[in-house]
Enzyme design. Sequence first.
Site, PDB file in Angstrom:
ATOM      1  N   HIS A 134       6.052 -27.549 -33.072  1.00 38.01           N
ATOM      2  CA  HIS A 134       6.671 -28.639 -33.838  1.00 38.01           C
ATOM      3  C   HIS A 134       6.154 -28.709 -35.273  1.00 38.01           C
ATOM      4  CE1 HIS A 134       3.024 -30.999 -32.581  1.00 38.01           C
ATOM      5  NE2 HIS A 134       3.195 -31.512 -33.788  1.00 38.01           N
ATOM      6  N   ASP A 164       5.141 -25.865 -26.736  1.00 37.49           N
ATOM      7  CA  ASP A 164       4.829 -26.360 -28.077  1.00 37.49           C
ATOM      8  C   ASP A 164       3.781 -25.489 -28.759  1.00 37.49           C
ATOM      9  OD1 ASP A 164       5.107 -27.947 -30.304  1.00 37.49           O
ATOM     10  OD2 ASP A 164       3.673 -29.455 -29.649  1.00 37.49           O
ATOM     11  N   GLY A 235      -1.364 -34.631 -38.466  1.00 37.09           N
ATOM     12  CA  GLY A 235      -1.952 -33.596 -39.313  1.00 37.09           C
ATOM     13  C   GLY A 235      -2.946 -32.746 -38.556  1.00 37.09           C
ATOM     14  N   ASN A 236      -3.499 -33.291 -37.457  1.00 39.58           N
ATOM     15  CA  ASN A 236      -4.386 -32.513 -36.595  1.00 39.58           C
ATOM     16  C   ASN A 236      -3.613 -31.548 -35.708  1.00 39.58           C
ATOM     17  OD1 ASN A 236      -6.549 -35.096 -36.746  1.00 39.58           O
ATOM     18  ND2 ASN A 236      -7.454 -33.076 -36.519  1.00 39.58           N
ATOM     19  N   SER A 237      -2.308 -31.730 -35.585  1.00 37.12           N
ATOM     20  CA  SER A 237      -1.512 -30.887 -34.689  1.00 37.12           C
ATOM     21  C   SER A 237      -1.683 -29.419 -35.043  1.00 37.12           C
ATOM     22  CB  SER A 237      -0.041 -31.270 -34.776  1.00 37.12           C
ATOM     23  OG  SER A 237       0.173 -32.555 -34.259  1.00 37.12           O
ATOM     24  N   LEU A 292      13.201 -20.337 -10.672  1.00 38.19           N
ATOM     25  CA  LEU A 292      13.784 -20.520  -9.342  1.00 38.19           C
ATOM     26  C   LEU A 292      15.240 -20.946  -9.397  1.00 38.19           C
ATOM     27  CD1 LEU A 292      10.992 -22.356  -7.282  1.00 38.19           C
ATOM     28  CD2 LEU A 292      11.960 -20.106  -6.829  1.00 38.19           C
ATOM     29  N   GLY A 293      15.565 -21.807 -10.355  1.00 36.76           N
ATOM     30  CA  GLY A 293      16.933 -22.309 -10.455  1.00 36.76           C
ATOM     31  C   GLY A 293      17.195 -23.509  -9.568  1.00 36.76           C
TER      32      GLY A 293
END
Length: 438
Positions: A134, A164, A235-237, A292-293
């Site tokens: 992100h 992510d 901002g730490n992401s 697996l679906g």
Amino acid sequence: MSASSKTSVIWKILPWLLLIAVLAAFIWVYIGQKTSQQPAWEPPRNESDSIALNTGRNSDKPEPIVSYHNAVAKASRSVVNIYTTQTIQNPYMNDPILRRFYEFHGQNPQAGQETNLGSGVIVSKDGYIVTNAHVIAKADEIVVALNDGRKAVATVVGTDPDSDLAVIKVDMTGLEPLAFRETPIEVGDVALAIGNPFGVGQTVTQGIISATGRTGLGVNTFEDFIQTDAAINPGNSGGALVDARGELVGINTLIFSRSGGSMGIGFAIPTALVEQVMNAIIKDGKVSRGWLGIEVLSQLRDPSQLETTTGVVVRNIIPGSPAAKSGLKVGDVILSIDGVEMTDSNALIQHVARKMPNSVLKVQVVRGSENMNIDIALAERPTQTDVVAPMEMPTDPELLVEPENGPPLTDEQRAQLREELIELFENGARPKVDPLPQ
């Protein structure tokens, strides 16, 4: 033997007998005193030189720690600040009337630039950097700023929105990758978060590991978070979560907050998942996972009941999927996969996602009152795309409307609309709205 000979032998043995008697008396007295001086029983206590509950592994540092300077100095060289720019289209420009209005007044409401910030971790000497997906999503340009002041434009190697995570690359020399911790971090271990919160610059915060294996937050498709109370803010992401030795244990990704700032509940992606995703992206440009679906639902649990119910209910099966081909049916309860108990739907999703396509799973299910085993050969998980739910059509005839493509506006109608827009934007006219209830 003569009497004189016997007397001579006795005198030779007598000193040794006396010595043995004296020693025996001394030992008896000594043992009696020690027995009488035994202290009363006390509860067991942790010794200062022992490591309680950590047998079999090394602690972060058993002796008292007065500074984390060495760990931070080592790790901070590998943590970078990331700045991204993104072109933002003006939604009003899709309307031809509004576009002509702006052009008439000499304004240029074209696409603007938006700048975002985040963090990343250098993981190789040849320029690979791991961050959050992100952080770089929809970015037109990615600028990486190193701890030593150098900057460079990065290119995207690949992203994995389901976890992510993303990998970017810079063409620079003299990079110092951050070492991954070999053993899993444990609850209570010291944790240091390094990143660029609110763009103030590289910052270090300290806390402990609050929990591991957190799932069910609903933010990622695949969740296996480390929870920490080290302060993590916007901002730490993408920044580093390291241990007391400065070794990487996770990539900071999100916080639980009602104010927008840190509330002591932050989450990081563990290095085990980071390594898996990073290797797949660098090697193949994408992450391949087993599929697996099926749609699943965890069995309801009543916390007031002593007996617990495990298993995952199959709610739906996608036609043509591996589950459909194997004979799995809607309503089956999956108890275990490969001998691992499926406690809830998150456990099932995580287990299947760690398997490669074409892997064969041994699934134990309950169908009605019958217990059975089913082998399922996994397929590759299809790419996830955003799907807009169809709008429900009204059934009331009075609510049905004609198709939206009606006749075009006449010149007179356009002129009237233009005058209304001028009045709205220049004279401060506002549509009438009812006040909110108090």
